[in-house]
Scaffold this active site. Sequence first.
Site, short mmCIF file in Angstrom:
data_model
loop_
_atom_site.label_atom_id
_atom_site.label_comp_id
_atom_site.label_asym_id
_atom_site.label_seq_id
_atom_site.Cartn_x
_atom_site.Cartn_y
_atom_site.Cartn_z
N THR A 388 0.86 -1.17 0.00
CA THR A 388 0.00 0.00 0.00
C THR A 388 0.90 1.23 0.00
O THR A 388 2.08 1.14 0.35
CB THR A 388 -0.89 -0.03 1.26
OG1 THR A 388 -1.62 -1.25 1.27
CG2 THR A 388 -1.84 1.14 1.33
N GLY A 481 -0.52 -2.92 5.73
CA GLY A 481 -1.55 -3.81 6.23
C GLY A 481 -1.95 -3.44 7.65
O GLY A 481 -2.09 -2.26 7.96
#
Length: 576
Positions: A388, A481
Amino acid sequence: MQRLKFGRILAAGLLVLVLPLTATAQLKNIYSQRDRFHPEVGSHGMVVSQEKTASNIGVDILKKGGNAVDAAIAIGFALAVTLPRAGNIGGGGFMMVHLAKTGETVVIDYREKAPAQAHRDMYLNPDGTVNRHLLEAHHLASGIPGTVAGLWMAHEKYGRLPWKDLVAPAIKLAERGILINNDHVFTITKGKKRLKEFEATRKMFFKADGSMYKLGERIAFPDLAGSLKLIAEQGPSAFYEGEIAQKIAADMQANGGIISLDDLKNYKPVLREPVRGTYRGFEVVSMPPPSAGGIQIIQILNILENYPLQEYGSNTAQTLHLIAEAMRRSFADRGQYMGDADYWPVPVETLVSKAYAGKLSRDINTDRATPSWQVKPGEFMNKESDETTHFSVMDEEGNVVTNTYTLNFSFGSGIVVPGTGILLNNEMDDFSAKAGAKNAYGLLGGDANAIQPGKKPLSSMCPTIVFKNGKPLLATGSPGGPRLTTATLQVLINVMDFGMNIAAATNAPRIHHQWMPDRLRVEKGLSQDTIDILKNMGHDVRVTNTIGSTQTVMRKGKFFFGASDPRRPGAAAKGY
């Protein structure tokens, strides 16, 4: 550190001397040269992202008269070119926007959705076990992408510059190409087997003979440039109804995927109210469901407010023990109660209440770790990839944007839609493929996060803004995460409890506990004495390399500060 520009020289002599001295005196009150770590400083605005070219593009947009939202949109598209393992137009995420003019703070939820043909047991083998391949590296792994629609909503509601001008820098990068750096070499090498599995992906990231690009060589993305041009000219209709949509749907149909033209056409981002909490005189504003991250941050802070952390000291064993115990209890609640609130009754008000946090804190032994098997979800009535990415922007007018978006795994599913240059996400793994089963990263889930058509998978992403006296003080967020939640949390604690500047708060060693598995992850850099004390308190301590990669901006007085996490290569804070 960037040289500060303290204004134009309006007159000669004394005035020329007085202006810099006044500004310097103001700066000394909020920024010490004696600190070990130093943030970037600017006087008109600040951009922080995980890739320096994208940060520079964001600053260029601000200089051209764009606001923080305009800069964020340009960064979002640029990262799809310069950081393709995480930056994306084939994934989704969350953008939090604070508007100086109205004082409003809103969330644009452009998280991926499950297709209409999705169903609860779609990833189960005949024997009832979870088929990891279908969840990770197959066309079935992708949720309906939301990034283009989300960035478009931000532009339509809050942007200033023309849409084409915001997509143009990414088009130029994709056409001209980017120079391969160490990060590209490492991540493409690591994912080489998976990336070579699909013809369009292989064509995009490898030479014609199948060999890798070398450090310093230039790689261009003509198909991606073509898609970006269509998006620049036609807006989101190109992606959700036009040529790009046709190519996505055809690729799905040819390879066992289920995203249809109707799925794409019907996708809409959602404007949401953030969750809010207070902590020692600060207001903390963060992500609501379908992210668990914002609720968890506020819940953990509420628990920790019952303890004098400043008295215990930064990163002492006592402080870290209490943080770990608060994390443990919050992650227990995550698996039981949190999901897409449009499909599941998430008890948000209770989870972020001071009273509930007080109840949880009473169960914490200040001298001893609680075994996770003894910690159940509170009785009051799977992890995203490290890949991410996050960016934060502040502009001179006082507008703030903090944005986290993702493909899930590094390079998502590894599937590039032929003729588009667009990597597809594998975000369906963030659902609970089977109640009580772990996802790819060890997180447990249940009915709250079960697969349903149109539903959004539970996320950990938590772009966060902290306010002081009603004004935005800092904005931050992280990839990683479930670790992105705890990384973001610890930056906040380091600022709010221990008064660190944001560079010091970013660089401090971090810990992570997610209830199950019952392990306390600690970064290298924490002293062995502290680790030994934590072990003696009953923690199963595991030393890890890094936790998260926060991108943080702060404003104090006339000055902007930026801190880009050194845990990932190539990140940059850029002010002007």
